[in-house]
Design an enzyme around this catalytic site. Sequence first.
Site, PDB file in Angstrom:
ATOM      1  N   SER A   1      -9.649   2.127   3.055  1.00 45.42           N
ATOM      2  CA  SER A   1      -8.778   2.913   2.222  1.00 45.42           C
ATOM      3  C   SER A   1      -7.777   2.071   1.426  1.00 45.42           C
ATOM      4  CB  SER A   1      -7.986   3.902   3.096  1.00 45.42           C
ATOM      5  OG  SER A   1      -7.137   3.217   3.992  1.00 45.42           O
TER       6      SER A   1
ATOM      7  N   SER B   1     -10.018  -0.329   7.159  1.00 46.66           N
ATOM      8  CA  SER B   1      -9.408  -0.159   5.840  1.00 46.66           C
ATOM      9  C   SER B   1      -8.746  -1.401   5.252  1.00 46.66           C
ATOM     10  CB  SER B   1      -8.390   0.984   5.872  1.00 46.66           C
ATOM     11  OG  SER B   1      -9.054   2.218   5.916  1.00 46.66           O
TER      12      SER B   1
ATOM     13  N   LYS C   1       0.869  -1.174   0.000  1.00 49.15           N
ATOM     14  CA  LYS C   1       0.000   0.000   0.000  1.00 49.15           C
ATOM     15  C   LYS C   1       0.911   1.230   0.000  1.00 49.15           C
ATOM     16  CE  LYS C   1      -3.837   2.105   2.662  1.00 49.15           C
ATOM     17  NZ  LYS C   1      -4.669   1.991   3.881  1.00 49.15           N
TER      18      LYS C   1
END
Lengths: 486, 483
Positions: free
Chosen positions: B151, B175, B76
């Site tokens: 997210s 997330s 990420k």
Amino acid sequence: MSRTDWEVVIGLEVHTQLSTQSKIFSGASIAFGAEPNVQACAVDIALPGVLPVLNKGAVERAIRFGLSVGASIAPKSVFARKNYFYPDLPKGYQISQFELPVVVGGALNLLVPDGKGGAYEKRVNLTRAHLEEDAGKSLHEDFHGMTGIDLNRAGTPLLEIVSEPDMRSSAEAVAYAKQLHSLVRWIDICDGNMQEGSFRCDANVSVRPRGQEQFGTRREIKNLNSFRFLQQAIDYEIQWQIDLIEDGGKVQQATVLFDPDSGETRAMRSKEDAHDYRYFPDPDLLPLVISADWIERVKGELPELPAALSARFQNDFGLSIYDATALTASREVSQFYLDTVAAAGHASAKTCANWVMGEVAARLNKAELDITASPVSALQLAGLVQRIADNTISNAIAKKVFDALWNKEGDSADAIIDAQGLKQVTDSGAIEAIIDEVLAANQKSVEEFRAGKEKAFNALVGQCMKASKGKANPAQVNEILKKKLG
Amino acid sequence: MIDSSLKEIAAALRAKTVSAVELATESLARIEAGNATINAFITVDRDGALAAARAADARLAAGNAGPLTGIPMAHKDVFCTEGVLTTCGSKMLSNFVSPYDAHVVTLLKAAGAVMVGKTNMDEFAMGSSNENSHFGPVRNPWNTDCVPGGSSGGSAAAVAARMVPIATGTDTGGSIRQPAALCGITGIKPTYGTVSRYGMIAYASSLDQGGAFARTAEDCALMLSAMTGHDPRDSTSLERDAEDYTRDLAQPLAGLRIGLPTEFFAEGMSDDVRAAVEAALAEYRKLGAVTVDVSLPNARLAIPAYYVIAPAEASSNLSRFDGVRYGHRAAEYGDLNDMYCKSRAQGFGAEVKRRILMGTYVLSHGYYDAYYIKAQKLRRLIAQDFAAAFEQCDVIAGPTSPTVAFGIGEKSNDPVQMYLSDIYTIAVNLAGLPGLAHPAGFGAGGLPVGLQLIGNYFGEARLLGVAHQFQQSTDWHARKPAV
């Protein structure tokens, strides 16, 4: 109202830079004077993703301070974020302690000069002392139309020591600051270098009509980095506030700066534009937990504190509080004195004190030398004091011997006394012979004395001492002369 | 090959039927084919990936490879990677190349995993749909008109689309779990303090926790085992040794007590999600687990508490993005204050600004006690609720998200509706507990539904074991999107 109708109220906040090797939340060095930004690591620059890790050495120094002022050490204290934007504050917040500081309470006992050659005792209570990180520096010169940022200082560990508003004059404020300065060096938590900013004072100053209980509105003078500026700034500020009020004005709470060139203070920002720092506990750091064991260990490692040593000097050596305080101004001075007494003998403790505070201090001061670099060692001084004590030399000759030691004319007082023939004459026959010569040569003075002029006697004593090149025992000279003239 | 399990890939690597370079090449090809549609990656590091793959092959040849050596993976873009762009999904950091690796990146590098790139995400990890990225929205591989969740939407979509077998994520309020559920894969957020936050760009420090995405619980367990262990650079990192999270995989479910919070099964959950969740629970009972009702009376306060604490911390954490030392600085400005205002106004997106404003407000003088202190109290109550529930059960189960993946743009103008997508996940972060989401069937529009499992502190291995047993008797995790 006249000046004396106003009472001054002063509290100090002192930022002491802690003498750790590395920063409070990173491993970067805190040594002074490096090229800009070479001592700023990823954490100090506040790169994305970095996290603070508390330096235990800084905590240990805070504990040491707390113990040496009789404060309580918080078993749990909390680091908080103080949020504001400034280019030399890389994270946009300063990590400090707010609601729960590491050190709570404590007090300092001072000796304040009374301005008439004496001194009085004063106790100043401490509110708290808390750990925090320093900001970097903004360099407004050297960069045309721009500001340079040096983050070497960012993250340097500070202990902010906050006093109660207990001081009532600039003299008390200076005495407090000096005492604190001496203490932090004594317990080895701060190098005390004021030019380099290791010890900086903020003074909160207000005035109120004498007898009024409520404090007046205060103004805070920021960043005073010398005792002289501290005194000047406070004195100026007091007069400014009194003048303002007496002219019908009202003091507004404000932060002010002192300009050493003009000797004036001027407002930097008022209460209205004070920041809302939005303090909250730093979620990157756990609460600081200090165990009783840790406190005990630090206690065991503390040196004898100046207050205790001063008491010992007064009790064991019969020194006055004034002398004892002066001799405990720093560990080096007290050690020099203790070494001198140890070699000279307990009975000469008072004489040793006079020499250390007198001739030694004056000469070192003049030569701008630290006592650790004294050309006359404690052992040499002790040798000198011993010769005074056993009447080998008079005080006047002793000063000559001290000079000779200072100038390395000999290794010891004895060697110099021998080589330069300075031994005191105590043989009454020899002294009598000198006196006879002087009396014969100074008939006029003899007559004056006999006519009742007391001063003539002193002149004759002086002549005798001169004739003996200062070596005659002054007490014996007095005695025999009196007899002869009597 | 990328569609195989980590175990199978590792075996193939050892048997030399495939090389790490071939795997990396396959992964890069799949990204190249799919990324224009899915937009899962912000940065693809082809050269770095191939170099790492060659090093992995050398390690395999030398016989000192671990279970992740040679496995392609993605980080990420919240994790700092030395020499590779780290944007956090923001214009503010669109030019930022980190000079150091996050702890997690270092660990996975050391394990021999081959990073092929950095995945898209909601800006600064703020969002539940991955629509808040400066680099455009990520699309759900099951239906490209839908969001992947957020997210960590890029990581979830990349794994679901078989671009990489594993990827890292972070979970502050759901997330990892919510995008795992919406993309039909498995994702785990461990106990707070298990994965070092060093080098993980902070959103809300007391809630942020790194974790793993994979298709199966077993793969998550293998990956997580390489990501944990005490890191002295993170003061909130727990002083625990790295663990083998595969240790409970074989443990049968007979007698397992699954707690079902009555509050999670009340109104709010859509019918299709409810049906899939009920069916999954029936499967668990078939496997020998028993379900018991538990109560989390304060769970309904999780969203308000979260939207005080997280923005408060974020408002301070994001202050360092001031245009002074790195990141975006406005091209033209007047004085210092103008530089701050313009740089931040241009560098941050709307949702980030909204949370900075909320956070600044709740920390302001006079409001702090009413909001921040009260929210901290709620946080303690929520943790106490879980503690009481775990007296009666071993794990807690429920929905991950109230709905399946929603359409892109559907909720973007209604922040409160968007915030409610995390209603089942947020309480877990407030309590610091481990949570996992695994595929549990399909709902409306053939979109995946994920079941959430919540464990007690340090219960990751058990959670993974429970999910693994479920996956031994179901095949939801093996279904793959057409894209």
